[in-house]
Design an enzyme around this catalytic site. Structure first.
Site, PDB file in Angstrom:
ATOM      1  N   THR A  93       0.868  -1.172   0.000  1.00 51.75           N
ATOM      2  CA  THR A  93       0.000   0.000   0.000  1.00 51.75           C
ATOM      3  C   THR A  93       0.908   1.226   0.000  1.00 51.75           C
ATOM      4  OG1 THR A  93      -1.574  -1.252   1.330  1.00 51.75           O
ATOM      5  CG2 THR A  93      -1.939   1.133   1.149  1.00 51.75           C
ATOM      6  N   LYS A 169      -7.123   1.349  -3.041  1.00 46.53           N
ATOM      7  CA  LYS A 169      -6.658   0.778  -1.768  1.00 46.53           C
ATOM      8  C   LYS A 169      -6.620   1.816  -0.657  1.00 46.53           C
ATOM      9  CE  LYS A 169      -5.341  -2.080   1.193  1.00 46.53           C
ATOM     10  NZ  LYS A 169      -4.160  -2.884   1.352  1.00 46.53           N
ATOM     11  N   LYS A 238      -0.120   5.759   7.982  1.00 47.03           N
ATOM     12  CA  LYS A 238       0.477   5.971   6.650  1.00 47.03           C
ATOM     13  C   LYS A 238      -0.626   6.004   5.603  1.00 47.03           C
ATOM     14  CE  LYS A 238       1.467   2.256   4.677  1.00 47.03           C
ATOM     15  NZ  LYS A 238       1.472   1.168   3.749  1.00 47.03           N
TER      16      LYS A 238
HETATM   17  P1  NAP Z   1       5.620  -5.722   7.787  1.00 44.60           P
HETATM   18  O1  NAP Z   1       5.313  -6.995   8.474  1.00 44.60           O
HETATM   19  O2  NAP Z   1       6.092  -4.553   8.593  1.00 44.60           O
HETATM   20  O3  NAP Z   1       6.732  -6.048   6.659  1.00 44.60           O
HETATM   21  C1  NAP Z   1       7.361  -4.994   5.981  1.00 44.60           C
HETATM   22  C2  NAP Z   1       8.353  -5.532   4.964  1.00 44.60           C
HETATM   23  O4  NAP Z   1       9.004  -4.401   4.333  1.00 44.60           O
HETATM   24  C3  NAP Z   1       9.475  -6.393   5.567  1.00 44.60           C
HETATM   25  O5  NAP Z   1       9.818  -7.406   4.659  1.00 44.60           O
HETATM   26  C4  NAP Z   1      10.608  -5.368   5.707  1.00 44.60           C
HETATM   27  O6  NAP Z   1      11.893  -5.950   5.707  1.00 44.60           O
HETATM   28  C5  NAP Z   1      10.413  -4.562   4.442  1.00 44.60           C
HETATM   29  N1  NAP Z   1      11.077  -3.259   4.488  1.00 44.60           N
HETATM   30  C6  NAP Z   1      10.796  -2.209   5.299  1.00 44.60           C
HETATM   31  N2  NAP Z   1      11.615  -1.170   5.018  1.00 44.60           N
HETATM   32  C7  NAP Z   1      12.449  -1.594   4.029  1.00 44.60           C
HETATM   33  C8  NAP Z   1      13.499  -0.980   3.291  1.00 44.60           C
HETATM   34  N3  NAP Z   1      13.865   0.287   3.512  1.00 44.60           N
HETATM   35  N4  NAP Z   1      14.126  -1.706   2.341  1.00 44.60           N
HETATM   36  C9  NAP Z   1      13.761  -2.989   2.088  1.00 44.60           C
HETATM   37  N5  NAP Z   1      12.766  -3.628   2.744  1.00 44.60           N
HETATM   38  C10 NAP Z   1      12.118  -2.922   3.692  1.00 44.60           C
HETATM   39  O7  NAP Z   1       4.373  -5.181   6.942  1.00 44.60           O
HETATM   40  P2  NAP Z   1       3.133  -6.017   6.341  1.00 44.60           P
HETATM   41  O8  NAP Z   1       2.052  -6.058   7.367  1.00 44.60           O
HETATM   42  O9  NAP Z   1       3.628  -7.261   5.712  1.00 44.60           O
HETATM   43  O10 NAP Z   1       2.612  -4.989   5.215  1.00 44.60           O
HETATM   44  C11 NAP Z   1       3.296  -4.864   3.973  1.00 44.60           C
HETATM   45  C12 NAP Z   1       2.488  -3.898   3.087  1.00 44.60           C
HETATM   46  O11 NAP Z   1       1.183  -4.439   2.888  1.00 44.60           O
HETATM   47  C13 NAP Z   1       2.283  -2.497   3.674  1.00 44.60           C
HETATM   48  O12 NAP Z   1       2.303  -1.555   2.629  1.00 44.60           O
HETATM   49  C14 NAP Z   1       0.905  -2.573   4.306  1.00 44.60           C
HETATM   50  O13 NAP Z   1       0.291  -1.298   4.395  1.00 44.60           O
HETATM   51  C15 NAP Z   1       0.198  -3.502   3.326  1.00 44.60           C
HETATM   52  N6  NAP Z   1      -0.903  -4.318   3.874  1.00 44.60           N
HETATM   53  C16 NAP Z   1      -0.860  -4.792   5.154  1.00 44.60           C
HETATM   54  C17 NAP Z   1      -1.931  -5.554   5.638  1.00 44.60           C
HETATM   55  C18 NAP Z   1      -1.948  -6.071   7.067  1.00 44.60           C
HETATM   56  O14 NAP Z   1      -3.041  -6.379   7.573  1.00 44.60           O
HETATM   57  N7  NAP Z   1      -0.803  -6.209   7.733  1.00 44.60           N
HETATM   58  C19 NAP Z   1      -3.016  -5.856   4.798  1.00 44.60           C
HETATM   59  C20 NAP Z   1      -2.989  -5.404   3.467  1.00 44.60           C
HETATM   60  C21 NAP Z   1      -1.920  -4.638   3.008  1.00 44.60           C
HETATM   61  P3  NAP Z   1      12.631  -6.371   7.093  1.00 44.60           P
HETATM   62  O15 NAP Z   1      12.072  -7.721   7.442  1.00 44.60           O
HETATM   63  O16 NAP Z   1      14.087  -6.397   6.724  1.00 44.60           O
HETATM   64  O17 NAP Z   1      12.290  -5.318   8.109  1.00 44.60           O
END
Ligand code: NAP
Length: 285
Positions: A93, A169, A238
């Site tokens: 997102t 989204k 965000k």
């Molecule tokens: P998350 O668990 O915080 O995972 C974030 C990912 O991004 C990790 O793999 C992290 O790597 C990586 N990352 C962060 N900063 C980085 C950088 N500077 N360079 C390279 N990699 C980086 O988040 P998530 O819940 O999976 O969500 C991921 C996306 O999907 C977001 O945009 C969120 O808004 C969206 N989303 C989330 C949900 C939900 O319910 N959680 C549902 C739909 C969509 P590291 O492991 O190295 O930190």
């Protein structure tokens, strides 16, 4: 199919598992390499860099925010360096501005780019039950469809420009945040008259006006069950910012209110709890 997935966070790890289970030849890359280990045990290849991952031809990214997606795409070892014809499927997102920038950058690099936004929390991703809202060139969406079928149960196409799904989204997430705030205030109104939060949540679920989100968030708010955070409040904040930016100045008083409520919680606790923490009792209650 050969597919690379970049970003093994809460969502990406579940999606990678589903791609492996569906029989695809999966390559993974994550900034913190330790998160790739469980996947090598399941037969995935581990890429050395984002560009190495993208050379598989199809690369799906699932990253925290704009900065993360920029780093893996535009960086020295980024996806753009992978050569022509690769298809980048962006599921994070992120802002409409970055989505437009990526569309243009991939076009200039003779690469393909689609936005495939996912609806569902980490448990839904792990079960392969996401809903996918995709936009981009129809040929590219056809090419990505087997992957959508592996990670989700339903794919809806929004149109031929990637920014369309990105706009959908952020608007959709604003709606969920608005529902969370509404449930929270409903529970507080009833609680002021002696109705227990659990009873109020139960009745809201029972009479849910057709809204599935009440069933997801009502009990979490009533039980103050904000951890573990399936979707941390700071990620929700965000998305409200992204929605306000996407609206190009259109008046969104409720979105501004939600942003300031979230800012207050983030300044108190860092925003690491689930965004249902909007329902935490206000100070002094
Ligand atoms: P998350 O668990 O915080 O995972 C974030 C990912 O991004 C990790 O793999 C992290 O790597 C990586 N990352 C962060 N900063 C980085 C950088 N500077 N360079 C390279 N990699 C980086 O988040 P998530 O819940 O999976 O969500 C991921 C996306 O999907 C977001 O945009 C969120 O808004 C969206 N989303 C989330 C949900 C939900 O319910 N959680 C549902 C739909 C969509 P590291 O492991 O190295 O930190």
């Amino acid at each position: 199919m050969d597919i690379a997935l970049i970003g093994l966070g809460q969502m990406g790890s579940g999606m990678a598992g589903q791609l492996i289970d569906a029989g695809h030849a999966v390559t993974v890359w994550n900034r913190d390499k330790a998160k790739t280990e469980p996947f090598s045990g399941r037969g995935a290849s581990i890429a050395e860099s984002p560009v190495d991952a993208a050379q598989r031809g199809l690369v799906l990214t699932m990253l925290a925010n704009d900065d993360a997606l920029e780093a893996v795409t535009f960086g020295d070892e980024g996806i753009l360096a992978a050569g022509p014809d690769i298809l980048h499927i962006s599921c994070s997102t992120v802002s409409v501005a970055l989505t437009e920038r990526l569309t243009e950058a991939h076009r200039r690099a003779s690469q393909r780019f689609v936005s495939a936004q996912v609806l569902g929390r980490p448990d839904v991703a792990a079960a392969g039950n996401l809903s996918i809202i995709a936009s981009g060139d129809a040929t590219d969406l056809d090419r990505a469809q087997p992957l959508f079928d592996a990670i989700g149960t339903k794919t809806l196409r929004m149109g031929d420009r990637p920014v369309m799904a990105a706009a959908f989204k952020v608007a959709a997430n604003f709606g969920i945040a608005a529902i969370i705030e509404t449930i929270s205030e409903q529970i507080r109104i009833a609680a002021a008259q002696g109705v227990s939060p659990a009873k109020m949540a139960e009745l809201l679920v029972e009479t849910n006006f057709g809204n599935r989100m009440i069933g997801v968030y009502g009990p979490m708010i009533a039980e103050e069950r904000f951890e573990p955070a399936g979707f941390p409040l700071k990620l929700g904040r965000k998305d409200i910012g992204l929605a306000i930016a996407a609206a190009k100045g259109a008046d969104l008083p409720f979105a501004r209110l939600l942003a300031s409520q979230m800012d207050a919680i983030i300044s108190a606790d860092g925003g690491t709890r689930d965004w249902s923490a909007l329902g935490q009792p206000a100070k002094g209650e």
